[in-house]
Every structure is written in structure tokens, then in C-alpha cells.
Design an enzyme around this catalytic site. Structure first.
Site, short mmCIF file in Angstrom:
data_model
loop_
_atom_site.label_atom_id
_atom_site.label_comp_id
_atom_site.label_asym_id
_atom_site.label_seq_id
_atom_site.Cartn_x
_atom_site.Cartn_y
_atom_site.Cartn_z
N HIS A 1 -3.02 -1.81 -1.39
CA HIS A 1 -3.18 -0.62 -2.21
C HIS A 1 -4.64 -0.17 -2.35
CE1 HIS A 1 0.98 -1.34 -3.10
NE2 HIS A 1 0.69 -2.54 -3.58
N ASP B 1 -1.93 -6.32 -10.19
CA ASP B 1 -1.51 -6.37 -8.78
C ASP B 1 -2.70 -6.04 -7.88
OD1 ASP B 1 -0.40 -6.19 -6.29
OD2 ASP B 1 1.29 -4.94 -6.89
#
Length: 285
Positions: A193, A188
Site C-alpha cells: 500500500h 497495516d
């Protein structure tokens, strides 16, 4: 309208062939915080190939590709900006223990599109099968801001009642400062993030931890404390992502035993016990 619910639901399943090796499982376990303390026999089950047990939530990253939240954006009828997308919930059912290395055929399809007024909620179902039959089924619930209001079905409520009485176990789990940077190596690569500028574009003051990382950390806590460390006892794990986690925080994981089921609530200690995971259940043998 960027989101065409009818077209998304009518789109044929997308299939892919995936494979994974022992090193992928080891990386995933490290990404969700395994290995502390490094020489603890319970931790070595996750970090040493000679005694490796696969936590079932590895299914959410098996194959190393993008997660369901991002894969859903390539489904016909789903043309939305990644910055308006949040992972709202996740469920996983394992049909048999996951091998430490193997391959599978996966199938993705949108099984529901709900109108939440100011947002749409998509459900992407992923089914995986090996040569010996089904391995797992995952449902990713995907919240898309600004795409509701067309008068569609609001869908069933996923909110259950809060657990009553004191928890059977409470565990503090520290999230490392670099946790998101390590976890993103499992597949991911969403800049939410890691990139402060992108996080600000999405409305956050700094990058946040992957919801599926918190999900894996929570399942590990349940297995280690209430299931005798036996990953093969897990049958399913479902959760609603109620709030964000910032790397460097401490999570409080509260667990209530039931009949073949553990109910879990996770909060952020550093932010006044702000809810992180709610409506979380782990079913087991």
C-alpha cells in the site's frame, strides 16, 4: 507444501490483550476519510473527542497491530509469501457499541481452509471480549495464490445476486492521494500500500488502497446517509473485495434499503465503474 490445511485448522487459538485510546479512534476515522468538510457537525462526530462516536469498523484495527490477513501468516501450517496474499473478504458482527477507549482480549484461529483450484482461501476468525462480555467477531477471508489444487473442499459460494432496481441512494466518495499512507498508520504496514517496487512484485502497477480502508469508507457512507448518522444501529457488515482501489480515485457507493438491511455496491468511477466491493450487506436495528 507451504500451506498445511490440517495443521492450520488444528492450531490452538492465539490470544492477545489489546487496548485503544481516543486518539486511535480519531486516527482511524481520519484514515477512512472523515473530516470533510472539517467543520460539518456530522463529521465532527468522528473527529472531535468531545462528541466522539465510534464507527464499528474500528474493530478491524483496534489495538494497532497488523490486520488479520497478516496475522494469519503466523498461524502454524501457514507458511506463504506475503506477495501472494490478497484480502478476499471481510465480515464484522458487533455485539455492543464500541467504547472510545478500552481494552479487550482477542482470540485468533483459522476456522476454514478451502481449495479454490489455483488458490487457497483461509478464514481467520477473531473474537474480542471485554470485562462486560463479547465486543465483536471478525472473519477475514484470505486468498493465497498458487496454494490450491490438493482436492479439498471448495467451500460455499459467497456471491449473492446483484441488487435489482435503482438504488435508494448513490454517493460519490473521493479517495485522497495520501489515503493509504495515512490509513497504514492504524497498523497495516503492508508495503503493498506504499512501496511501488513491492506493488510491482505483487502484480500491480502502483500501490493500492487497503481493502479495509474501502470497507470503512463504505460503512461510514451507509451510516451517514441511511442510518441517520447513528453508529450504534449497525449490527454487522460483510463484503467481498472484488477489485482494487487506487489512491486519488473516486468511488461510487450505491445503496439499496431492505428490511433491517442495506445492500451496497461500490465501483471505481475513474475506471469505467470497475467493481470494488460486491456482495456487501449492512444489517442494522
Amino acid at each position: 507444501m507451504p500451506l498445511d490445511a490440517a495443521r492450520a485448522l488444528a492450531a490452538p487459538p492465539r490470544t492477545a490483550r489489546i487496548s485503544w485510546a481516543v486518539k486511535d479512534v480519531l486516527l482511524y476515522h481520519l484514515g477512512i476519510g472523515a473530516g470533510r468538510p472539517a467543520t460539518d457537525p456530522g463529521e465532527l462526530r468522528y473527529t472531535l473527542e468531545s462528541r466522539l462516536h465510534v464507527l464499528p469498523s474500528f474493530a478491524t484495527v483496534a489495538g494497532g497491530g497488523p490486520p488479520g490477513v497478516i496475522r494469519a501468516l503466523s498461524i502454524p501450517g501457514v507458511d506463504v509469501d506475503l506477495a501472494r496474499v490478497l484480502h478476499a473478504g471481510q465480515s464484522l458482527t458487533v455485539h455492543r457499541p464500541l467504547p472510545a477507549e478500552g481494552s479487550a482480549t482477542t482470540s485468533d484461529r483459522i476456522v476454514a481452509v478451502y481449495d479454490k483450484g489455483g488458490a487457497a482461501l483461509l478464514v481467520l476468525r477473531t473474537e474480542a471480549a471485554g470485562t462486560d462480555g463479547p465486543l465483536w467477531t471478525c472473519d477475514a477471508r484470505i486468498h493465497v495464490r498458487g496454494e490450491g489444487g490438493w482436492g479439498g473442499d471448495r467451500g460455499p459460494s459467497t456471491r449473492g445476486g446483484a441488487p435489482t432496481g435503482p438504488p435508494d441512494r448513490t454517493l460519490g466518495v473521493a479517495v485522497r492521494e495520501e489515503q493509504a499512507l495515512l490509513y497504514r498508520l492504524t497498523g497495516d504496514r503492508n508495503p503493498l500500500h506504499a512501496d511501488p517496487a513491492f506493488a510491482a512484485l505483487a502484480g500491480f502497477d502502483r500501490p493500492i488502497l487497503h481493502g479495509l480502508c474501502t470497507y470503512g469508507m463504505t460503512l461510514k457512507a451507509v451510516v451517514d446517509t441511511l442510518l441517520d448518522g447513528d453508529v450504534t444501529r449497525v449490527r454487522s457488515c460483510a463484503t467481498r473485495f472484488a477489485g482494487v482501489v487506487h489512491p486519488g480515485e473516486t468511488l461510487r457507493v450505491r445503496m439499496w434499503r431492505g428490511d433491517g438491511e442495506v445492500t451496497v455496491a461500490v465501483s471505481a468511477v475513474d475506471r469505467g465503474e470497475a467493481p470494488v466491493l460486491t456482495d456487501t450487506t449492512v444489517t442494522h436495528s
